[in-house]
Write a protein that holds these residues in place. Structure first.
Motif, PDB file in Angstrom:
ATOM      1  N   GLY A 185      -2.438  -1.890 -15.332  1.00 34.65           N
ATOM      2  CA  GLY A 185      -3.333  -2.787 -14.600  1.00 34.65           C
ATOM      3  C   GLY A 185      -2.846  -3.033 -13.182  1.00 34.65           C
ATOM      4  O   GLY A 185      -3.639  -3.051 -12.234  1.00 34.65           O
ATOM      5  N   TYR A 186      -1.543  -3.210 -13.024  1.00 31.47           N
ATOM      6  CA  TYR A 186      -0.970  -3.415 -11.691  1.00 31.47           C
ATOM      7  C   TYR A 186      -1.155  -2.174 -10.826  1.00 31.47           C
ATOM      8  O   TYR A 186      -1.566  -2.264  -9.658  1.00 31.47           O
ATOM      9  N   LEU A 187      -0.897  -1.008 -11.401  1.00 32.83           N
ATOM     10  CA  LEU A 187      -1.005   0.241 -10.634  1.00 32.83           C
ATOM     11  C   LEU A 187      -2.453   0.569 -10.287  1.00 32.83           C
ATOM     12  O   LEU A 187      -2.722   1.198  -9.262  1.00 32.83           O
ATOM     13  N   GLY A 188      -3.391   0.131 -11.141  1.00 31.01           N
ATOM     14  CA  GLY A 188      -4.796   0.376 -10.847  1.00 31.01           C
ATOM     15  C   GLY A 188      -5.279  -0.345  -9.613  1.00 31.01           C
ATOM     16  O   GLY A 188      -6.262   0.067  -8.986  1.00 31.01           O
ATOM     17  N   ALA A 189      -4.583  -1.428  -9.238  1.00 25.64           N
ATOM     18  CA  ALA A 189      -4.960  -2.193  -8.046  1.00 25.64           C
ATOM     19  C   ALA A 189      -4.269  -1.683  -6.789  1.00 25.64           C
ATOM     20  O   ALA A 189      -4.556  -2.160  -5.690  1.00 25.64           O
ATOM     21  N   LYS A 190      -3.362  -0.713  -6.948  1.00 28.73           N
ATOM     22  CA  LYS A 190      -2.611  -0.188  -5.806  1.00 28.73           C
ATOM     23  C   LYS A 190      -3.218   1.124  -5.296  1.00 28.73           C
ATOM     24  O   LYS A 190      -3.920   1.818  -6.038  1.00 28.73           O
ATOM     25  N   PRO A 191      -2.958   1.483  -4.054  1.00 29.09           N
ATOM     26  CA  PRO A 191      -3.476   2.770  -3.529  1.00 29.09           C
ATOM     27  C   PRO A 191      -2.924   3.946  -4.318  1.00 29.09           C
ATOM     28  O   PRO A 191      -1.752   3.924  -4.724  1.00 29.09           O
TER      29      PRO A 191
ATOM     30  N   ALA B  28      -6.416   3.161 -13.459  1.00 34.68           N
ATOM     31  CA  ALA B  28      -5.119   3.773 -13.173  1.00 34.68           C
ATOM     32  C   ALA B  28      -4.971   5.097 -13.927  1.00 34.68           C
ATOM     33  O   ALA B  28      -4.459   6.085 -13.385  1.00 34.68           O
ATOM     34  N   ILE B  29      -5.426   5.128 -15.196  1.00 36.81           N
ATOM     35  CA  ILE B  29      -5.377   6.361 -15.982  1.00 36.81           C
ATOM     36  C   ILE B  29      -6.262   7.427 -15.344  1.00 36.81           C
ATOM     37  O   ILE B  29      -5.876   8.603 -15.237  1.00 36.81           O
ATOM     38  N   LEU B  30      -7.447   7.032 -14.900  1.00 33.80           N
ATOM     39  CA  LEU B  30      -8.368   7.962 -14.238  1.00 33.80           C
ATOM     40  C   LEU B  30      -7.724   8.621 -13.025  1.00 33.80           C
ATOM     41  O   LEU B  30      -7.805   9.844 -12.846  1.00 33.80           O
ATOM     42  N   ARG B  31      -7.048   7.812 -12.198  1.00 31.64           N
ATOM     43  CA  ARG B  31      -6.489   8.341 -10.954  1.00 31.64           C
ATOM     44  C   ARG B  31      -5.145   9.036 -11.158  1.00 31.64           C
ATOM     45  O   ARG B  31      -4.672   9.746 -10.268  1.00 31.64           O
ATOM     46  N   ALA B  32      -4.533   8.846 -12.328  1.00 26.73           N
ATOM     47  CA  ALA B  32      -3.215   9.451 -12.562  1.00 26.73           C
ATOM     48  C   ALA B  32      -3.302  10.949 -12.797  1.00 26.73           C
ATOM     49  O   ALA B  32      -2.318  11.670 -12.614  1.00 26.73           O
ATOM     50  N   VAL B  33      -4.498  11.419 -13.194  1.00 25.94           N
ATOM     51  CA  VAL B  33      -4.677  12.844 -13.505  1.00 25.94           C
ATOM     52  C   VAL B  33      -5.230  13.557 -12.279  1.00 25.94           C
ATOM     53  O   VAL B  33      -6.243  13.127 -11.706  1.00 25.94           O
TER      54      VAL B  33
ATOM     55  N   PHE C 213     -10.877  -3.719 -15.669  1.00 21.56           N
ATOM     56  CA  PHE C 213     -10.994  -2.257 -15.737  1.00 21.56           C
ATOM     57  C   PHE C 213      -9.773  -1.535 -15.159  1.00 21.56           C
ATOM     58  O   PHE C 213      -9.690  -0.306 -15.239  1.00 21.56           O
ATOM     59  N   LEU C 214      -8.865  -2.261 -14.558  1.00 25.63           N
ATOM     60  CA  LEU C 214      -7.782  -1.634 -13.788  1.00 25.63           C
ATOM     61  C   LEU C 214      -6.887  -0.697 -14.604  1.00 25.63           C
ATOM     62  O   LEU C 214      -6.512   0.367 -14.089  1.00 25.63           O
ATOM     63  N   PRO C 215      -6.503  -1.017 -15.852  1.00 28.76           N
ATOM     64  CA  PRO C 215      -5.669  -0.052 -16.594  1.00 28.76           C
ATOM     65  C   PRO C 215      -6.343   1.306 -16.755  1.00 28.76           C
ATOM     66  O   PRO C 215      -5.690   2.355 -16.616  1.00 28.76           O
ATOM     67  N   PHE C 216      -7.640   1.311 -17.025  1.00 32.42           N
ATOM     68  CA  PHE C 216      -8.356   2.579 -17.213  1.00 32.42           C
ATOM     69  C   PHE C 216      -8.584   3.275 -15.872  1.00 32.42           C
ATOM     70  O   PHE C 216      -8.610   4.504 -15.796  1.00 32.42           O
TER      71      PHE C 216
ATOM     72  N   THR D  17     -17.266   2.576   4.355  1.00 27.29           N
ATOM     73  CA  THR D  17     -16.506   2.616   3.104  1.00 27.29           C
ATOM     74  C   THR D  17     -15.349   1.627   3.160  1.00 27.29           C
ATOM     75  O   THR D  17     -14.582   1.635   4.134  1.00 27.29           O
ATOM     76  N   PRO D  18     -15.173   0.752   2.153  1.00 27.84           N
ATOM     77  CA  PRO D  18     -14.022  -0.158   2.138  1.00 27.84           C
ATOM     78  C   PRO D  18     -12.711   0.615   2.144  1.00 27.84           C
ATOM     79  O   PRO D  18     -12.636   1.753   1.655  1.00 27.84           O
ATOM     80  N   ALA D  19     -11.682   0.006   2.690  1.00 28.03           N
ATOM     81  CA  ALA D  19     -10.375   0.681   2.789  1.00 28.03           C
ATOM     82  C   ALA D  19      -9.820   1.019   1.417  1.00 28.03           C
ATOM     83  O   ALA D  19      -9.170   2.048   1.229  1.00 28.03           O
ATOM     84  N   HIS D  20     -10.063   0.171   0.436  1.00 29.09           N
ATOM     85  CA  HIS D  20      -9.511   0.399  -0.895  1.00 29.09           C
ATOM     86  C   HIS D  20     -10.522  -0.066  -1.930  1.00 29.09           C
ATOM     87  O   HIS D  20     -10.757  -1.268  -2.082  1.00 29.09           O
ATOM     88  N   ILE D  21     -11.153   0.869  -2.629  1.00 29.98           N
ATOM     89  CA  ILE D  21     -12.174   0.542  -3.623  1.00 29.98           C
ATOM     90  C   ILE D  21     -11.498   0.285  -4.965  1.00 29.98           C
ATOM     91  O   ILE D  21     -10.799   1.153  -5.496  1.00 29.98           O
ATOM     92  N   VAL D  22     -11.699  -0.908  -5.506  1.00 24.39           N
ATOM     93  CA  VAL D  22     -11.126  -1.251  -6.810  1.00 24.39           C
ATOM     94  C   VAL D  22     -12.198  -1.913  -7.672  1.00 24.39           C
ATOM     95  O   VAL D  22     -13.055  -2.639  -7.166  1.00 24.39           O
ATOM     96  N   PRO D  23     -12.160  -1.674  -8.987  1.00 30.06           N
ATOM     97  CA  PRO D  23     -13.088  -2.374  -9.889  1.00 30.06           C
ATOM     98  C   PRO D  23     -12.551  -3.769 -10.201  1.00 30.06           C
ATOM     99  O   PRO D  23     -11.510  -4.185  -9.679  1.00 30.06           O
ATOM    100  N   GLU D  24     -13.247  -4.487 -11.063  1.00 28.41           N
ATOM    101  CA  GLU D  24     -12.767  -5.783 -11.515  1.00 28.41           C
ATOM    102  C   GLU D  24     -11.453  -5.614 -12.276  1.00 28.41           C
ATOM    103  O   GLU D  24     -11.150  -4.537 -12.819  1.00 28.41           O
ATOM    104  N   TRP D  25     -10.664  -6.681 -12.377  1.00 29.44           N
ATOM    105  CA  TRP D  25      -9.304  -6.588 -12.908  1.00 29.44           C
ATOM    106  C   TRP D  25      -9.268  -6.048 -14.343  1.00 29.44           C
ATOM    107  O   TRP D  25      -8.320  -5.356 -14.722  1.00 29.44           O
TER     108      TRP D  25
END
Length: 434
Positions: free
Chosen positions: A353-359, A296-301, A291-294, A281-289
């Protein structure tokens, strides 16, 4: 706005063909003689740029599909084959991969322009809704295309995103099994994603046709938000906007070329150059840029189901936007309060978008929750209330009046006098040709 075609063929064959299949007349009335507001700025050129992007994606995608192998044991190697052995395969692949990013950059500018100038308001609600459907189809197409190289981020991104449907009560597990074509992301998943990735762009093309049709019923919006009152407010689409759109497209594709030739991987993820491995498993799974705002919303809840609902609601709220904004004035140019909240909203989207790219840990999660809350407050609370309490500036009587007033102001700033009269005359000159 659109009226009847004024196209008159000059040849006998042209008249014969036009009387049986008036395609040329349709093109003429839609893209040449179509009356267009005379005050459109360069933000309106992104509609044409998006059409160019769609054509480029279709052409490069069709050729790439000729050399790609949708099989888990050969997909990664087939992509390397395209890059190394196919004539100009590297160019086709970089154009296609970076073209997706350019497509989303253009569509986000197009959407934010619509939000700023109130392009979603009556009588353009259906036009806006079709646009949101195009956006959804783009997101689905891009997600499936990201899986095809079968690198580490392709595999794990597919696993994470498709697993979200498991949060649906009662039927979630069945839906995930159906999406995978089995009990894990494997060859059936890759095959159906490839099939849908090939099909959906043609669906997008059909929706774009409906989008243009819906646009030509009420006509273009414009920066003032005022409806066209007479022929004095418009100019023919050609040559005024064909030249303007063409110039903007050339500038846009220069930027596009800079990414393709000088930094083709800057918008991708390095892990996708590693063959997919279900055991690592990669250390940090992120989608393409894009999709990042959505994401971030997904992980905020905290709740998985709640996160999925909020993520889809973030897009779903756009469908009802025309009825959430209660203001009678379209353009933010005449809405001083809305203009401020609009720019706050833009910053919120960039922040997500910035927060979606962060852990998803510590302060990043708290910030994502605050920005997610504001995202929904903007649509569900701020817009309805603003329309009731805001006092807009006085609207001009017509588009021509606004254009002439702007021209006089510019000429006054540059010295006034006879120069002002000349500038006003120049602004009014196209009226004689409408």
């Amino acid at each position: 706005m659109s009226g009847h075609s004024t196209y008159q063929p000059t040849s006998a064959f042209g008249r014969w063909f036009e009387s049986r299949l008036p395609v040329i007349g349709l093109v003429h009335s839609s893209f040449i003689a179509f009356p267009t507001p005379k005050n459109l700025n360069y933000f309106w050129t992104f509609g044409g740029i998006l059409s160019f992007c769609l054509v480029a994606q279709l052409m490069t995608g069709i050729v790439l599909a000729m050399h790609y192998t949708p099989h888990t044991e050969m997909a990664f190697s087939s992509v390397e084959h395209i890059m190394r052995n196919v004539n100009y395969g590297w160019l086709l692949r970089y154009m296609h991969a970076n073209g997706a990013s350019m497509f989303f950059i253009a569509v986000y500018i197009h959407m934010f322009r619509g939000l700023y100038y109130g392009s979603y308001k009556a009588p353009r609600e259906v036009l806006w809704i079709i646009g949101v459907l195009i956006y959804l189809a783009m997101m689905a197409t891009a997600f499936m295309g990201y899986v095809l190289p079968w690198g580490q981020m392709s595999f794990w991104g597919a696993k994470v995103i498709t697993s979200l449907f498991g949060a649906i009560p009662l039927i979630g597990d069945y839906v995930v099994t159906w999406l995978w074509g089995g009990f894990s992301v494997d060859n059936p998943t890759l095959n159906r994603f490839f099939s849908l990735h090939y099909l959906l762009p043609f669906v997008i093309a059909g929706l774009v046709g409906l989008h243009i049709w819906a646009l030509h019923v009420p006509g273009n919006g414009n920066p003032t938000g005022i409806s066209v009152k007479s022929s004095q407010d418009t100019v023919p689409f050609h040559p005024y906007y064909t030249i303007k759109d063409g110039f903007a497209a050339v500038c846009f594709f220069i930027v596009f070329a800079a990414f393709v030739f000088y930094m083709p991987n800057v918008m991708g993820h390095t892990d996708n150059y590693i063959l997919a491995n279900p055991l690592v498993t990669p250390a940090h799974i992120v989608p393409e840029w894009y999709f990042l705002p959505f994401y971030a919303i997904l992980r905020a809840v905290p709740s998985k189901l709640g996160g999925v609902l909020c993520m889809f609601a973030a897009i779903g709220v756009l469908f009802i936007l025309p009825w959430l904004d209660t203001s009678k004035v379209r353009s933010a140019v005449f809405r001083p309060l809305y203009k401020q909240f609009f720019w706050i909203f833009v910053l919120v989207c960039i922040g997500l978008g910035y927060l979606g790219a962060k852990p998803p840990e510590g302060g990043y999660v708290i910030a994502a929750r605050l920005l997610t809350a504001y995202y929904f407050l903007h649509f569900l609370v701020i817009l309805p209330i603003l329309g009731l309490i805001e006092r807009p500036r006085k609207l001009p009587a017509s588009i021509s009046e606004a254009v002439l007033a702007k021209s006089k102001k510019k000429s006054g700033d540059s010295g006034g006098g006879s120069g002002g009269a000349a500038a006003s005359g120049a602004a009014a000159a196209p009226d004689s040709r409408t």
